[in-house]
Design an enzyme around this catalytic site. Structure first.
Site, mmCIF file in Angstrom:
data_model
loop_
_atom_site.group_PDB
_atom_site.id
_atom_site.type_symbol
_atom_site.label_atom_id
_atom_site.label_comp_id
_atom_site.label_asym_id
_atom_site.label_seq_id
_atom_site.Cartn_x
_atom_site.Cartn_y
_atom_site.Cartn_z
ATOM 1 N N ALA A 29 0.835 -1.215 0.000
ATOM 2 C CA ALA A 29 0.000 0.000 0.000
ATOM 3 C C ALA A 29 0.865 1.259 0.000
ATOM 4 O O ALA A 29 1.164 1.817 -1.053
ATOM 5 C CB ALA A 29 -0.944 -0.035 1.205
ATOM 6 N N ARG A 30 1.291 1.689 1.187
ATOM 7 C CA ARG A 30 2.160 2.855 1.336
ATOM 8 C C ARG A 30 3.120 2.601 2.498
ATOM 9 O O ARG A 30 2.713 2.102 3.552
ATOM 10 C CB ARG A 30 1.349 4.134 1.611
ATOM 11 N N ASP A 87 6.654 -4.038 -0.811
ATOM 12 C CA ASP A 87 6.775 -3.359 -2.106
ATOM 13 C C ASP A 87 6.893 -1.855 -1.920
ATOM 14 O O ASP A 87 7.222 -1.143 -2.860
ATOM 15 C CB ASP A 87 5.559 -3.686 -2.977
ATOM 16 N N GLU A 98 11.472 6.298 -0.370
ATOM 17 C CA GLU A 98 11.633 5.657 -1.675
ATOM 18 C C GLU A 98 12.389 6.570 -2.633
ATOM 19 O O GLU A 98 12.127 7.776 -2.661
ATOM 20 C CB GLU A 98 10.254 5.305 -2.267
ATOM 21 N N HIS A 112 8.424 -1.075 -5.363
ATOM 22 C CA HIS A 112 7.172 -0.351 -5.603
ATOM 23 C C HIS A 112 6.697 -0.572 -7.045
ATOM 24 O O HIS A 112 6.408 0.380 -7.777
ATOM 25 C CB HIS A 112 7.328 1.147 -5.323
ATOM 26 N N ALA A 161 4.240 -3.172 -7.652
ATOM 27 C CA ALA A 161 3.026 -3.991 -7.611
ATOM 28 C C ALA A 161 1.964 -3.491 -8.575
ATOM 29 O O ALA A 161 1.256 -4.274 -9.204
ATOM 30 C CB ALA A 161 2.462 -4.036 -6.192
#
Length: 315
Positions: free
Chosen positions: A227-228, A252, A257, A276, A278
């Protein structure tokens, strides 16, 4: 029509994205930084990644009609958009299939020990010396935090693998189809073998998953976050993994980031990491469904219509 995309893109991904927009549109792709200010004044559409879209930035965008995000929009000041007469929209549900598939790929990779077995074979080690553990999914309980489009798609896939599914949603009106059991947060985290996060990042969910939560989880549990990163206290997660408060994690998304090269997460054997991606199944930084949605939404606004999946209302 000038479209400004802000984020980290390779030359290959820039070319792929640019080709997907209609011919004649001016597509400008820049990384976060000073270069944004050169283009924000005369762009009609802003698609922001890895940049905070606040009142200060928006006030410089004299021609801006639409701020278009992917599924998440925690980096956009929606109230400022409304105040300045700028539409804000996300692409809710567009990446549900892709992210749910990624969750299942991570689940299977973890329980079937795919990264370890792949490395074993490629390192040409003696198969008679092979030692590993694994597990079947059937009969395990997965707890899904957040029961929107992605959470529901994950639950649908889990049915096929004969998992028991619990779900928690802050929205009391969230409904399941009977296969999924809606429950409270504490029951979900304490009884699930797998905890998967699918809630937006906001003031209510920021660092929702922290030390206290990891201590309530089973020592054998797997934690998944697609998600985050900000929903999780990353330091607490690392400590929980190192102390074996939980068995493992599949991640992910991260607090920072791209994930720093010196992050301890990179060195933990009980963690599977992806960058990241997904929601980007079609290649580096690209998802056809996502950009189809962007193009159609931009055309709607260009024609004087409201955008689909709007996040605000303007006069």
């Amino acid at each position: 029509m000038k479209i400004l995309l802000v984020g980290y893109f390779t030359e290959t991904s820039k070319a792929t994205i640019t080709r997907h927009f209609p011919e004649g549109w001016d597509i400008v792709i820049v990384p976060p930084g000073e270069e944004i200010l050169r283009h924000i004044e005369d762009c009609q559409v802003l698609i922001p990644e890895h940049v905070k879209v606040d009142h200060s930035l928006l006030s410089k965008a004299a021609k801006l009609k639409l701020v278009q995000t992917g599924a998440g929009y925690d980096n956009v000041d929606i109230a400022a958009c409304s105040e300045l007469g700028i539409w804000a929209a996300n692409a809710a549900g567009v990446n549900a299939q892709a992210v749910a598939e990624h969750v299942m790929a991570l689940l299977l990779s973890y329980y079937k020990n795919i990264p370890f077995l792949d490395a074993f074979m490629k390192n040409k080690m003696d198969q008679h010396q092979l030692e590993y553990t694994g597990s079947e999914l059937a009969g395990k309980t997965i707890g899904i935090i957040g029961f929107g489009a992605i959470g529901k798609k994950v639950a649908e896939f889990c049915r096929v693998f004969e998992l028991n599914v619990l779900a928690y949603a802050r929205n009391a009106a969230a409904q399941s189809d009977g296969f999924v059991k809606m429950t409270d947060f504490d029951t979900l985290i304490s009884t699930s073998d797998i905890v998967s996060v699918h809630t937006p990042l906001n003031q209510q969910t920021k660092q929702l998953i922290n030390k206290a939560v990891f201590q309530k989880m089973k020592h054998t549990s797997l934690f998944i976050n697609t998600a985050r990163g900000g929903i999780v206290n990353e330091r607490d997660l690392i400590d929980a993994l190192k102390n074996r408060d939980i068995a493992g994690a599949c991640l992910d998304v991260f607090e920072c980031e791209p994930l720093p090269t010196d992050s301890e997460l990179r060195n933990l054997s009980n963690v599977i990491l992806t960058p990241h991606t997904a929601g980007m199944p079609d290649g580096l930084k690209f998802h056809k469904k996502r950009y189809d949605f962007f193009v159609n939404n931009i055309k709607r606004v260009e024609n004087g219509e409201e955008p689909a999946s709007k996040l605000n209302q303007i006069v």
